[in-house]
Structures are given as structure tokens and as C-alpha cells.
Scaffold this motif. Structure first.
Motif, mmCIF file in Angstrom:
data_model
loop_
_atom_site.group_PDB
_atom_site.id
_atom_site.type_symbol
_atom_site.label_atom_id
_atom_site.label_comp_id
_atom_site.label_asym_id
_atom_site.label_seq_id
_atom_site.Cartn_x
_atom_site.Cartn_y
_atom_site.Cartn_z
ATOM 1 N N LEU A 252 0.840 -1.197 0.000
ATOM 2 C CA LEU A 252 0.000 0.000 0.000
ATOM 3 C C LEU A 252 0.871 1.240 0.000
ATOM 4 O O LEU A 252 1.761 1.385 0.838
ATOM 5 C CB LEU A 252 -0.913 0.017 1.234
ATOM 6 C CG LEU A 252 -1.890 -1.159 1.357
ATOM 7 C CD1 LEU A 252 -2.502 -1.199 2.750
ATOM 8 C CD2 LEU A 252 -2.981 -1.068 0.289
ATOM 9 N N ALA A 253 0.632 2.121 -0.977
ATOM 10 C CA ALA A 253 1.375 3.380 -1.060
ATOM 11 C C ALA A 253 0.548 4.382 -1.859
ATOM 12 O O ALA A 253 0.897 4.729 -2.979
ATOM 13 C CB ALA A 253 2.738 3.158 -1.719
ATOM 14 N N PRO A 254 -0.557 4.850 -1.288
ATOM 15 C CA PRO A 254 -1.412 5.788 -2.013
ATOM 16 C C PRO A 254 -0.719 7.138 -2.201
ATOM 17 O O PRO A 254 0.309 7.419 -1.568
ATOM 18 C CB PRO A 254 -2.636 5.924 -1.103
ATOM 19 C CG PRO A 254 -2.124 5.588 0.264
ATOM 20 C CD PRO A 254 -1.048 4.565 0.067
ATOM 21 N N PRO A 255 -1.243 7.988 -3.087
ATOM 22 C CA PRO A 255 -0.655 9.322 -3.246
ATOM 23 C C PRO A 255 -0.499 10.027 -1.907
ATOM 24 O O PRO A 255 -1.331 9.869 -0.998
ATOM 25 C CB PRO A 255 -1.671 10.036 -4.150
ATOM 26 C CG PRO A 255 -2.289 8.936 -4.956
ATOM 27 C CD PRO A 255 -2.390 7.770 -4.008
ATOM 28 N N LEU A 256 0.558 10.798 -1.783
ATOM 29 C CA LEU A 256 0.826 11.485 -0.512
ATOM 30 C C LEU A 256 -0.212 12.556 -0.207
ATOM 31 O O LEU A 256 -0.312 13.014 0.932
ATOM 32 C CB LEU A 256 2.227 12.101 -0.540
ATOM 33 C CG LEU A 256 3.373 11.154 -0.906
ATOM 34 C CD1 LEU A 256 4.719 11.859 -0.752
ATOM 35 C CD2 LEU A 256 3.331 9.886 -0.071
ATOM 36 N N THR A 257 -0.978 12.932 -1.201
ATOM 37 C CA THR A 257 -2.043 13.931 -1.032
ATOM 38 C C THR A 257 -3.376 13.300 -0.630
ATOM 39 O O THR A 257 -4.370 14.022 -0.488
ATOM 40 C CB THR A 257 -2.235 14.705 -2.347
ATOM 41 O OG1 THR A 257 -2.444 13.771 -3.420
ATOM 42 C CG2 THR A 257 -1.012 15.548 -2.663
ATOM 43 N N THR A 258 -3.416 11.998 -0.446
ATOM 44 C CA THR A 258 -4.661 11.293 -0.151
ATOM 45 C C THR A 258 -5.299 11.800 1.138
ATOM 46 O O THR A 258 -4.635 11.939 2.168
ATOM 47 C CB THR A 258 -4.412 9.778 -0.043
ATOM 48 O OG1 THR A 258 -3.858 9.310 -1.280
ATOM 49 C CG2 THR A 258 -5.701 9.026 0.244
ATOM 50 N N GLU A 259 -6.600 12.050 1.085
ATOM 51 C CA GLU A 259 -7.316 12.559 2.250
ATOM 52 C C GLU A 259 -7.474 11.466 3.307
ATOM 53 O O GLU A 259 -7.586 10.275 2.982
ATOM 54 C CB GLU A 259 -8.701 13.065 1.831
ATOM 55 C CG GLU A 259 -8.662 14.235 0.863
ATOM 56 C CD GLU A 259 -10.056 14.640 0.418
ATOM 57 O OE1 GLU A 259 -11.041 14.087 0.971
ATOM 58 O OE2 GLU A 259 -10.170 15.493 -0.473
ATOM 59 N N PRO A 260 -7.502 11.841 4.576
ATOM 60 C CA PRO A 260 -7.634 10.846 5.656
ATOM 61 C C PRO A 260 -8.842 9.929 5.501
ATOM 62 O O PRO A 260 -8.749 8.731 5.802
ATOM 63 C CB PRO A 260 -7.736 11.714 6.917
ATOM 64 C CG PRO A 260 -6.963 12.948 6.575
ATOM 65 C CD PRO A 260 -7.252 13.197 5.118
ATOM 66 N N LYS A 261 -9.963 10.444 5.027
ATOM 67 C CA LYS A 261 -11.145 9.581 4.906
ATOM 68 C C LYS A 261 -10.933 8.492 3.858
ATOM 69 O O LYS A 261 -11.483 7.383 3.983
ATOM 70 C CB LYS A 261 -12.387 10.419 4.573
ATOM 71 C CG LYS A 261 -12.344 11.123 3.228
ATOM 72 C CD LYS A 261 -13.610 11.920 2.982
ATOM 73 C CE LYS A 261 -13.580 12.618 1.614
ATOM 74 N NZ LYS A 261 -14.825 13.421 1.385
#
Length: 466
Positions: free
Chosen positions: A437-446
Motif C-alpha cells: 500500500l502506497a497511495p498518493p501522498l495527497t490522499t485525504e484521511p477519509k
């Protein structure tokens, strides 16, 4: 056909293509495309991606998926960044391409090298650009050999890597990579490559002599150098956090000991920052967590947030002096080295990384993300280990938790997990038994919370336990 009619026909064709279903486009794909890691059965139900926005990807049927791996660890600033498109457009209108062979250069390449010197390790101030990670590995292998020959040490040519290390699959990079599945069909391999155990706190055996796991795992390098002969080893290549091999985070005392060993035996330490570079781990570069500087580094992926192919290597001042002082050329070259449009996009990406503090975002969000993964998964009987650093995490699934044994290959755990995650709207990659798992660093907490719950439900479904 006049120009207006041609333009209208092109627009109609584009509209028809955009309206095509996933199945229709996939049928054309099957007839004409060969893919990386190509396997007909594995691609039978593939997704044809048509749009990206923030942390989401959309397929040709309009279905939305969370991008759980930043595509391939690289779209760190999120999809649809207009700044990057604008930078490419501006540069292509001015100078889309020009050769950067000795005797030529271009403004974006010069500015990018200058900027990297400001943000990279203090001892690294010179850079050579490639098109990606594999090319960067090959470049460092050749550079290490060149360096030692220039130093009069003709026999220092061998490369030591690590099991589960991934450094690309161009031929030299494949030999450095420590994942065996990539190799059998391309044998014979280049001689002079060997691998030591990964510093995996979950699997590496606790040393009997009372030393820490980190130091004991690092001492595997010393053993291998002595086995190979110190006067034959040119470099040791390692990811600060092993990514594609299963998000393996070494103990904090591992790399300081590695640095000591490399210094003692005159072995160049190469930091593969293709995944960990530019903020993914919570710092700009991965070895900064350990207070260690490499002799060579390599990067790619997030330097353009995936918008254009660009990679590179950085070399210590000592290595750079050897190249610049040599009376003969460094006979290594790529046509697209220092590509002006790619470098312009990289500069725009660095603006985003610094202005939006993506390393800081990765550190703060990653701490909460990892904590929530532990809370949701630790009690599941087939979750063996949850680990991570910054905004990258691995969830290792086991058949027997006490014995730490994996499911048999015929269970096809990885394929089942991939399908279960995709069915719930999450696309990522699974290393056989580790969900990466490595989503974009801008990913929102929700959205990060949704990833956690999705992984939980998929694991329960596949392993049949809760």
C-alpha cells in the motif's frame, strides 16, 4: 479531405474511443499489446484506465477505484495535476527535446541538477539523468566499475544486493534484483552478482550472540564481501525500505552498520531511492531516517509524479571528481538523458513536493494510517505482520501465524487478494503474500480510512476467518 474535415473526423474518432467500454478496449488490447509482466490469464479481466483525479482512477466503464499504490509507487502528488501539464506544454513549445550528450545541454536539465544538489544528501552534488529506475541501476553498476578501474582496482566489479530487493528488470538491474521469479527465463545471468538476506524483522532470525537483529542482518554483508573477496566487490545496492519486495523496513541500527562495513572494505554504498525518494517515507530521501549518506543514489518515479519518464543517479563528490578528472570519456549514454520536457515537469513536481510539504504529509498521515491498519488487522488470525514507514505499508498474510508460514502456491493467495480488493474498489499490487500500500501522498484521511476497511474485508473474505 480538407483540414476542417480531417479535424472533425479525428474528433469523432476520439469521441468514439472515449465512449468504448472496458470490454471493447480490452479486446483491442488483447489483439495488439504485450504488457510488462505479461500473462494472458492474468490480463483477461484487466482494467483500461481512462481518467485520474486525486487519489482515484476511473476505468472505461466509469467505475471509480482508489489508487492504493500511486499506480506503481510513483503518482505521489495525485492524479490530474494541472501544474505538470502546464509545465510540459510550456517547455514543449519552447524546446521539446535536444541532445544532452557532452557538448550540449538545456536549461531545465541544468536547473534540475542544481536543485537536486540542494535537497539531496550533502555529499551528492552531481547527477546523470535516465528514463527510469532500471536504467538508473544499470548506470550505477557501470559507474561503480568505471570508478574502481580509474582508481587502479581492476578487479572490483562485483555487485551485492539483497533478497527481495527490487532494482528493475533491464538486464543488469535484473541481476541486481533479489526476486528470483524475474530471472529463470532469461538465463544465463551476468556473473558477479550475489545477494544477502533481507533485514526483515519479522523473518530474520534473532541472533544467538545477543547482537541486535539490525546489526546481525548488516553483518551478512561483511560475510558476503569476505566470501567474494573484498578486492572484487564494487558496490552494495539497497533500498532504504524495500518496496516491491514487500515493504520491508529495516531496524534503525541496520544502515549505520552497513555504512561502516562499506567504508572498511572500500565498497560503494548505493541507495536505491526509486520508491523512497521525494517524500514517500516521511523524509525527502530514505536514508535520512538513519543518518547515513550513500556514495551513489538512484531515483525515478516520484520525481515527475509519474507524469513523464525520468530517472537518474547522484554521485558523491569523490566519484564525480574521478569522472571529471579522467582523460578519457565515460562511455555511457542514453538518447533521452536530460530530456528537457521531462526535466521541466520534474521541476514543477519538486515545487509541489516542497510547497505542499509532501514529506511532512507522508509522515503525519502515515503514522495514523499504520496505526489504523494495526487496529483493524492485528487480531485477524492470518495477518502475520503489519509494517510500514511514511505513507507506505505492507500487510503480510500467513497460513500459520505461529510458524509464520505462507499459503501453498496452488492456493493463489496473491491473485485472490487482488481480485477481492479490486471488487471493493481498491487497486494495488500484492507480492504473493504481502499487500503493498502506497497511495498518493495527497490522499485525504477519509480515503485512507476506506483503504483500511477495504483491506480488512478482503482479507476476511480470502482467508475465511475474522
Amino acid at each position: 479531405m480538407n483540414a476542417a474535415a480531417t479535424e472533425a473526423a479525428a474528433a469523432a474518432n476520439a469521441a468514439a474511443t472515449n465512449a468504448a467500454t472496458n470490454a471493447e478496449l480490452l479486446g483491442k488490447d488483447h489483439r495488439h499489446l504485450i504488457h510488462p509482466l505479461h500473462h494472458t490469464a492474468g490480463h483477461a479481466d484487466g482494467r483500461v484506465w481512462v481518467r485520474g483525479e486525486g487519489s482515484y482512477l476511473y476505468d472505461a466503464d466509469g467505475n471509480r477505484f482508489i489508487d492504493g499504490l500511486s499506480c506503481l509507487w510513483n503518482v505521489s502528488a495525485g492524479h490530474g495535476r494541472r501544474e505538470l501539464a502546464d509545465a510540459a506544454h510550456k517547455q514543449m513549445n519552447e524546446l521539446a527535446f535536444a541532445s544532452s550528450y557532452a557538448g550540449g545541454s538545456n536549461r531545465p536539465a541544468v536547473e534540475l541538477a542544481e536543485r537536486l544538489a540542494r535537497i539531496a544528501y550533502p555529499n551528492i552534488n552531481n547527477f546523470y539523468f535516465t528514463c527510469g529506475g532500471g536504467e538508473s541501476t544499470d548506470s550505477n553498476i557501470k559507474l561503480a566499475r568505471y570508478y574502481w578501474k580509474a582508481k587502479g582496482k581492476q578487479d572490483k566489479v562485483k555487485v551485492i544486493g539483497r533478497q527481495w530487493g527490487y532494482h528493475g528488470v533491464t538486464f543488469g538491474a535484473m541481476c541486481a534484483t533479489g526476486i528470483d521469479a524475474y530471472k529463470p527465463d532469461f538465463a544465463p545471468l551476468i556473473p558477479g552478482f550475489s545477494h544477502i538476506p533481507a533485514p526483515d524483522p519479522y523473518h530474520y532470525p534473532a541472533p544467538a550472540d545477543g547482537a541486535s537483529q539490525g546489526v546481525a542482518a548488516a553483518n551478512e554483508l561483511e560475510k558476503e564481501i569476505l566470501k567474494q573477496g573484498a578486492d572484487t566487490v564494487a558496490m552494495f545496492i539497497a533500498e532504504p525500505v524495500q518496496g516491491a519486495g514487500g515493504v520491508i523496513v529495516p531496524p534503525p541500527d541496520y544502515f549505520p552498520r552497513i555504512r561502516e562495513i562499506c567504508d572498511q572494505y572500500e565498497v560503494l554504498l548505493v541507495s536505491d531511492e526509486v520508491i523512497t525518494g521525494f517524500g514517500r517515507t516521511g523524509k525527502m530521501f530514505g536514508l535520512q531516517h538513519y543518518g547515513v549518506q550513500p556514495d551513489l543514489m538512484q531515483f525515478a518515479k516520484s520525481i515527475t509524479s509519474g507524469a513523464l519518464p525520468l530517472g537518474g543517479i547522484g554521485m558523491s563528490d569523490a566519484v564525480a571528481r574521478t569522472i571529471t578528472a579522467s582523460p578519457k570519456p565515460w562511455m555511457h549514454a542514453y538518447t533521452y538523458s536530460g530530456h528537457p520536457t521531462a526535466c521541466a515537469v520534474a521541476l514543477a513536481t519538486l515545487d509541489i513536493i516542497e510547497n505542499e510539504d509532501l514529506p511532512g504529509q507522508a509522515a503525519a498521515k502515515g503514522e495514523v494510517f499504520l496505526r489504523n491498519l494495526h487496529a483493524a488487522l492485528d487480531d485477524l488470525p492470518h495477518v502475520g505482520n503489519v509494517r510500514g514507514m511514511g505513507l507506505m505499508a505492507g500487510v503480510e498474510i500467513v497460513a500459520d501465524r505461529d510458524a509464520k508460514t505462507w499459503y501453498a502456491p496452488d492456493f493463489a493467495l496473491g491473485a485472490k487478494l487482488t481480485r477481492a480488493l479490486l471488487a471493493r474498489g481498491l487497486t494495488t499490487r500484492v507480492r504473493s503474500e504481502v499487500i503493498c500500500l502506497a497511495p498518493p501522498l495527497t490522499t485525504e484521511p477519509k480515503i485512507l480510512d476506506q483503504i483500511v476497511s477495504t483491506v480488512h474485508d478482503a482479507v476476511v473474505e480470502v482467508t475465511g476467518a475474522n
